[in-house]
Write a protein that holds these residues in place. Structure first.
Motif: not given
Length: 269
Positions: A225-231, A234
């Motif tokens: 998911a996008l939030e995984d890649r954002i993590k 970061n």
């Protein structure tokens, strides 16, 4: 003196060396001769005419290395007793190795990939540029001061780091002497342990899976998911910030991304 001579004269020189070692420790300094280091360049790869393609290995006094081994035992005992070195570090740590570094990480990755192939996994390989040679002495001394080492050993290590000079030796020819302003000597006994102390806080605040072997780092996790890649991004930003604060540089030519899983979006970090 050649190491073979020292070995044959063990009984004769053990007592004088003991006196030197004890006096060195109590005075919290090492003999000036031990601070003069011959550097032998060891070829790594690439164009042999490019000095950047050689690793500088320090040839130091054998008695100095014996003294380093004694101090190393004291430092390592303190680190182990107080559980000070990050569990993510597998380089130059007792009961850890390349195998303990690789197997759990890839077991985790392959279990995610093999679980139906739906999960996307991104693994990022990071490497510092000339890590051992660029450790800032003032930063290391500050970090060492936070350890539970006895004061005499801590100050001895500080003196061991400071005011070194080096000469380059190639094919029997020798350069003049120049001061060493940063780094821990490659080829020394204490160097790897001190580097682990310096890099120990690298993983602070990291949420992704991270494993280190000295200065070689693997960072990764689920990237479906996008939030995984954002993590993951970061965490990369945090590592970059750490490198800037600690005056280290990543070798971007050696930093690579491995995308796994059939549904991987091949995200650019």
């Amino acid at each position: 003196m050649h190491p073979k001579i020292l070995k044959k004269l063990t009984e004769e020189i053990s007592e004088p060396l003991t006196i030197v070692f004890e006096k060195s420790w109590k005075m919290e300094e090492i003999p000036e001769d031990w601070k003069r280091v011959n550097i032998v360049p060891i070829y790594k790869k690439g164009n042999k005419n490019n000095p950047e393609n050689y690793r500088p290995v320090s040839l130091t006094s054998v008695p100095r290395k014996i003294m380093e081994q004694i101090i190393k035992q004291s430092v390592c005992k303190c680190l182990e007793d107080n559980n000070m070195i990050s569990n993510h570090q597998h380089g130059f740590v007792k009961n850890k190795s390349c195998q303990t570094n690789l197997i759990p990480f890839f077991d985790r990755v392959t279990s995610l990939v093999d679980g139906g192939g739906e999960e996307a996994i991104d693994v990022i390989y990071l490497d510092f540029s000339k890590a051992f040679d660029t450790v800032p002495h003032d930063f290391f001394i500050n970090k060492q001061g936070k350890l539970n080492l006895d004061g005499t050993t801590r100050r001895w290590v500080q003196n061991w780091l400071e005011n070194h000079s080096r000469s380059i030796v190639i094919s029997g020819s020798q350069s003049g002497w120049k001061a060493i302003m940063s780094g821990v000597p490659q080829g020394s006994v204490l160097g790897p342990v001190l580097f682990n102390i310096f890099i120990n806080d690298l993983d602070n605040g990291i949420q992704s899976t991270l494993i280190m072997f000295a200065d070689n780092i693997k960072l990764g996790g689920v990237a479906s998911a996008l939030e995984d890649r954002i993590k993951i991004q970061n965490d990369l930003d945090k590592l970059e910030k750490w490198s800037e604060v600690n005056r280290m540089k990543f070798n971007k030519d050696k930093c690579k991304v491995l995308h796994l899983g059939r549904n991987n979006q091949l995200h650019t970090y």
